[in-house]
Write an enzyme that holds these catalytic residues in place. Structure first.
Site, PDB file in Angstrom:
ATOM      1  NE  ARG A  44      -0.616   1.744   3.704  1.00  0.00           N
ATOM      2  CZ  ARG A  44       0.429   2.412   3.886  1.00  0.00           C
ATOM      3  NH1 ARG A  44       1.616   2.055   4.012  1.00  0.00           N
ATOM      4  NH2 ARG A  44       0.525   3.592   3.868  1.00  0.00           N
ATOM      5  N   GLY A  45       0.175   2.451  -0.224  1.00  0.00           N
ATOM      6  CA  GLY A  45       1.072   3.645  -0.314  1.00  0.00           C
ATOM      7  C   GLY A  45       1.286   3.988  -1.806  1.00  0.00           C
ATOM      8  NE  ARG A  85      -6.363   0.634  -1.912  1.00  0.00           N
ATOM      9  CZ  ARG A  85      -5.701   1.280  -0.982  1.00  0.00           C
ATOM     10  NH1 ARG A  85      -4.394   1.303  -0.696  1.00  0.00           N
ATOM     11  NH2 ARG A  85      -6.190   1.865  -0.069  1.00  0.00           N
ATOM     12  CG  ASP A 230      -3.177   7.635  -1.946  1.00  0.00           C
ATOM     13  OD1 ASP A 230      -3.117   8.377  -0.721  1.00  0.00           O
ATOM     14  OD2 ASP A 230      -3.072   6.792  -1.965  1.00  0.00           O
ATOM     15  CG  ASN A 240      -2.756  11.609   1.830  1.00  0.00           C
ATOM     16  OD1 ASN A 240      -2.248  10.561   1.304  1.00  0.00           O
ATOM     17  ND2 ASN A 240      -2.642  11.542   3.223  1.00  0.00           N
ATOM     18  CE  LYS A 241      -5.675   5.550   3.987  1.00  0.00           C
ATOM     19  NZ  LYS A 241      -6.635   4.761   3.320  1.00  0.00           N
TER      20      LYS A 241
HETATM   21  O1  MRU Z   1      -4.927   3.185   2.027  1.00  0.00           O
HETATM   22  P1  MRU Z   1      -3.245   3.546   1.703  1.00  0.00           P
HETATM   23  O2  MRU Z   1      -2.684   2.911   3.111  1.00  0.00           O
HETATM   24  O3  MRU Z   1      -2.585   2.850   0.489  1.00  0.00           O
HETATM   25  O4  MRU Z   1      -3.246   5.008   1.736  1.00  0.00           O
HETATM   26  C1  MRU Z   1      -1.902   5.524   1.829  1.00  0.00           C
HETATM   27  C2  MRU Z   1      -2.033   7.023   1.969  1.00  0.00           C
HETATM   28  O5  MRU Z   1      -2.932   7.593   2.067  1.00  0.00           O
HETATM   29  C3  MRU Z   1      -0.582   7.691   1.962  1.00  0.00           C
HETATM   30  O6  MRU Z   1      -0.673   8.881   2.732  1.00  0.00           O
HETATM   31  C4  MRU Z   1      -0.247   7.940   0.244  1.00  0.00           C
HETATM   32  O7  MRU Z   1      -0.446   6.755  -0.383  1.00  0.00           O
HETATM   33  C5  MRU Z   1       0.962   8.506   0.338  1.00  0.00           C
HETATM   34  S1  MRU Z   1       2.250   7.317   0.603  1.00  0.00           S
HETATM   35  C6  MRU Z   1       3.823   8.016   0.418  1.00  0.00           C
END
Ligand code: MRU
Length: 337
Positions: A44-45, A85, A230, A240-241
């Site tokens: 993830r990320g 995703r 993201d 973002n998250k």
């Molecule tokens: O659902 P996730 O854990 O993939 O979400 C990740 C995030 O929102 C991160 O902040 C984003 O991908 C940047 S990671 C450098």
């Protein structure tokens, strides 16, 4: 240790669903294993997904060769990876970059995936320096309290980290007083992953509930907030998250900088504004259950958007490997190009 790595003849992922209690790897030999890993957030990320997507094209080619897939079947499997995703543009970007090289042969695709991985690491280190310089100049302070949301460290990238990379850089310069790490409901990327990385890097930190972030910011305990991204739209709106927007609103009210740190591959100029960013809706069991145990009444349904969009108005600056986009001064990714 890397979150995404090509070992011998296959892709190896660090299983992030097990951290911090276990260090386990997923040996990816088939496309379905990669898709499952992406959906379950074992990998993830956004930047890590970009690299995994590029390596995933090699996985599809290798599996296709072993199982005698037609060209059409290979294409379908690659598309499955691309669509696993929807919000992080890096996944589609990584797959597309690799896809373009298929006609040059599998080894060229693998070479490209390695390049994406290496460039991510190099770019992260540049962002770390740009971000740290910007913050120190702006705040004119030696010891800085940072708040961060979700996980943006080596687990979310191919090494080092984006927003977390800035924290690492500040820490290496002796400038970190305290890092406030939002726990990041519902899947706890903050309390499980960021806290683990902060421990690994011996950085002083406190984990707080997401709901505690706004009051912590307004009570002046935080000097700057740093998040990853993201997808960044042409006008600087940033996905973002889920929970990032609440942090941005609190920073705006408290008049402290809110910085987005992300590679250029997260900027999507074809997305004009945040309104058209698709937000991943995840299974409501992630909200209705805790640690696999039902907590909400059986009659309740949940609502589980995995991301939110922070409008450009609330963003002070975006830091990429090419430099700083001063959003609060009217700069945007689109105007810059
Ligand atoms: O659902 P996730 O854990 O993939 O979400 C990740 C995030 O929102 C991160 O902040 C984003 O991908 C940047 S990671 C450098």
């Amino acid at each position: 240790m890397r979150a995404v790595e090509w070992v011998d003849d296959h892709l190896r992922l660090l299983d992030q669903t097990k951290i911090p209690h276990q260090i386990e790897f997923i040996e990816v030999l088939k496309v379905d294993q990669l898709v499952d890993a992406i959906v379950s957030l074992a990998v993830r990320g956004a930047p890590a997904l970009g690299a995994a997507g590029a390596y995933g094209v090699v996985t599809a080619l290798d599996q296709g060769k072993k199982e005698n897939w037609s060209e059409k079947e290979i294409e379908e499997q690659i598309l499955k990876i691309r669509n696993a995703r929807p919000t992080a543009v890096n996944l589609a970007w990584g797959v597309d970059q690799a896809h373009k090289l298929i006609s040059q042969g599998r080894d060229q695709v693998l070479k490209l995936a390695h390049k994406i991985s290496q460039e991510d690491e190099d770019g992260n280190k540049k962002m770390g320096k740009f971000g740290a310089d910007w913050i120190l100049k702006k705040l004119n302070k030696q010891k800085i309290n940072v708040l961060t949301h979700c996980n943006t460290g080596m687990l979310a990238t191919t090494e080092w980290g984006t927003a977390f990379g800035v924290i690492r850089e500040l820490h290496s310069r002796g400038n970190i007083e305290m890092v406030y790490a939002d726990e990041t409901r519902p899947l706890l990327q903050g309390s499980r992953l960021t806290a683990w990385e902060l421990v690994q890097n011996k950085i002083p930190h406190l984990v707080l509930a997401d709901g505690a972030a706004a009051s912590t910011i307004l009570r002046k305990k935080v000097d700057v907030a740093l998040i990853g991204a993201d997808r960044i739209a042409a006008n600087a709106d940033t996905a973002n998250k889920i929970g990032s927007l609440s942090v941005a609103l609190a920073c705006y009210e408290a008049k402290i900088p809110f910085l987005v740190v992300a590679p250029e591959s997260t900027i999507d100029l074809s997305t004009k504004s945040g309104d058209s960013i698709e937000i991943e809706l995840r299974n409501d069991s992630e909200i209705l259950e805790f640690n696999g145990k039902r907590v909400a009444p059986l009659e309740s349904r949940g609502y589980n958007p995995a991301f939110d969009v922070t409008p450009a108005k609330y963003i002070s600056a975006i830091v990429t490997e090419l430099g700083v986009i001063e959003v609060s001064k009217g700069e945007t990714p689109e105007k810059r190009k």
